[in-house]
Design a protein around this motif. Structure first.
Motif, PDB file in Angstrom:
ATOM      1  N   GLU A 197       0.850  -1.195   0.000  1.00 39.26           N
ATOM      2  CA  GLU A 197       0.000   0.000   0.000  1.00 39.26           C
ATOM      3  C   GLU A 197       0.882   1.240   0.000  1.00 39.26           C
ATOM      4  O   GLU A 197       1.855   1.310   0.753  1.00 39.26           O
ATOM      5  CB  GLU A 197      -0.904   0.018   1.240  1.00 39.26           C
ATOM      6  N   ILE A 198       0.523   2.198  -0.842  1.00 36.64           N
ATOM      7  CA  ILE A 198       1.195   3.491  -0.863  1.00 36.64           C
ATOM      8  C   ILE A 198       0.106   4.546  -0.725  1.00 36.64           C
ATOM      9  O   ILE A 198      -0.900   4.492  -1.447  1.00 36.64           O
ATOM     10  CB  ILE A 198       1.982   3.711  -2.172  1.00 36.64           C
ATOM     11  N   HIS A 199       0.289   5.469   0.202  1.00 39.61           N
ATOM     12  CA  HIS A 199      -0.701   6.534   0.385  1.00 39.61           C
ATOM     13  C   HIS A 199      -0.007   7.817   0.849  1.00 39.61           C
ATOM     14  O   HIS A 199       1.099   7.775   1.389  1.00 39.61           O
ATOM     15  CB  HIS A 199      -1.807   6.118   1.371  1.00 39.61           C
ATOM     16  N   HIS A 214       3.646   7.234   2.407  1.00 36.29           N
ATOM     17  CA  HIS A 214       4.038   6.024   3.123  1.00 36.29           C
ATOM     18  C   HIS A 214       4.006   4.851   2.159  1.00 36.29           C
ATOM     19  O   HIS A 214       3.070   4.714   1.370  1.00 36.29           O
ATOM     20  CB  HIS A 214       3.073   5.716   4.280  1.00 36.29           C
ATOM     21  N   PHE A 215       5.011   4.006   2.252  1.00 38.74           N
ATOM     22  CA  PHE A 215       5.086   2.749   1.503  1.00 38.74           C
ATOM     23  C   PHE A 215       4.991   1.645   2.545  1.00 38.74           C
ATOM     24  O   PHE A 215       5.876   1.504   3.392  1.00 38.74           O
ATOM     25  CB  PHE A 215       6.408   2.666   0.734  1.00 38.74           C
ATOM     26  N   MET A 216       3.901   0.888   2.505  1.00 37.31           N
ATOM     27  CA  MET A 216       3.650  -0.113   3.542  1.00 37.31           C
ATOM     28  C   MET A 216       3.532  -1.506   2.944  1.00 37.31           C
ATOM     29  O   MET A 216       2.932  -1.694   1.895  1.00 37.31           O
ATOM     30  CB  MET A 216       2.350   0.219   4.284  1.00 37.31           C
ATOM     31  N   VAL A 217       4.108  -2.477   3.654  1.00 36.46           N
ATOM     32  CA  VAL A 217       4.019  -3.883   3.269  1.00 36.46           C
ATOM     33  C   VAL A 217       3.403  -4.639   4.440  1.00 36.46           C
ATOM     34  O   VAL A 217       3.875  -4.515   5.576  1.00 36.46           O
ATOM     35  CB  VAL A 217       5.409  -4.472   2.947  1.00 36.46           C
ATOM     36  N   ARG A 218       2.358  -5.395   4.148  1.00 37.46           N
ATOM     37  CA  ARG A 218       1.739  -6.276   5.140  1.00 37.46           C
ATOM     38  C   ARG A 218       1.953  -7.711   4.674  1.00 37.46           C
ATOM     39  O   ARG A 218       1.541  -8.063   3.573  1.00 37.46           O
ATOM     40  CB  ARG A 218       0.246  -5.995   5.251  1.00 37.46           C
TER      41      ARG A 218
END
Length: 160
Positions: free
Chosen positions: A75-77, A137-141
């Motif tokens: 996810e990028i936001h 933000h660059f997020m990895v789940r």
């Protein structure tokens, strides 16, 4: 009659307790979160990296689990309001707070082939040329087959 109902209730309770799991079952349960490994490879992106609109973010990360991996999400936001996800102690230089006009949101799920305990994820994520520049933000789940989840978030900047 009242004694029979009480006796029947006690028998039912004993039967249900006997159906519980044994200690041997606990040895086979996955009780550990998966790992998003950014140290053993050249992981991308890293905190405070700057990318330009119209370019590509090359994502590269190693995932591991003691039992079996499941799936992951990228996810990028926008972070124009300076909120945090608190997975890193690194402080990046941020732009002034601002209201979004055309912010970029990227949200994609990916599966991992069954039976994998280790998996290297690689993707080239195209940055739209017409989005708001600024803090993101660059997020990895990462989720394993048992449902345990790990989160890794980094702050990046999209420049004009």
């Amino acid at each position: 009659m009242k004694l029979n109902k009480t006796y029947l209730s006690l028998m039912l309770l004993c039967a249900l307790c006997a159906c519980g799991s044994s200690d041997d079952d606990d040895d086979t349960k996955d009780m550990n979160k998966p790992v998003i490994n950014t140290k053993d490879i050249v992981a991308v992106p890293t905190n405070c990296e700057v990318y330009k609109r119209g370019d590509v973010i090359p994502f590269n990360c190693l995932f591991t689990d003691d039992t079996e991996l499941g799936a992951y999400n990228i996810e990028i936001h926008q972070n124009f309001d300076h909120h945090t996800h608190s997975t890193s102690s690194v402080e990046c230089q941020m732009d002034e707070k601002k209201d979004p006009v055309k912010p970029w949101t990227y949200n994609q799920d990916f599966s991992i082939p069954s039976g994998q305990k280790s998996f290297t994820a690689r993707h080239d994520i195209a940055i739209p040329a017409d989005i708001d520049p600024g803090d993101y933000h660059f997020m990895v789940r990462l989720t394993d087959r048992a449902g345990w989840q790990e989160l890794h978030a980094v702050a990046i900047k999209i420049a004009e």
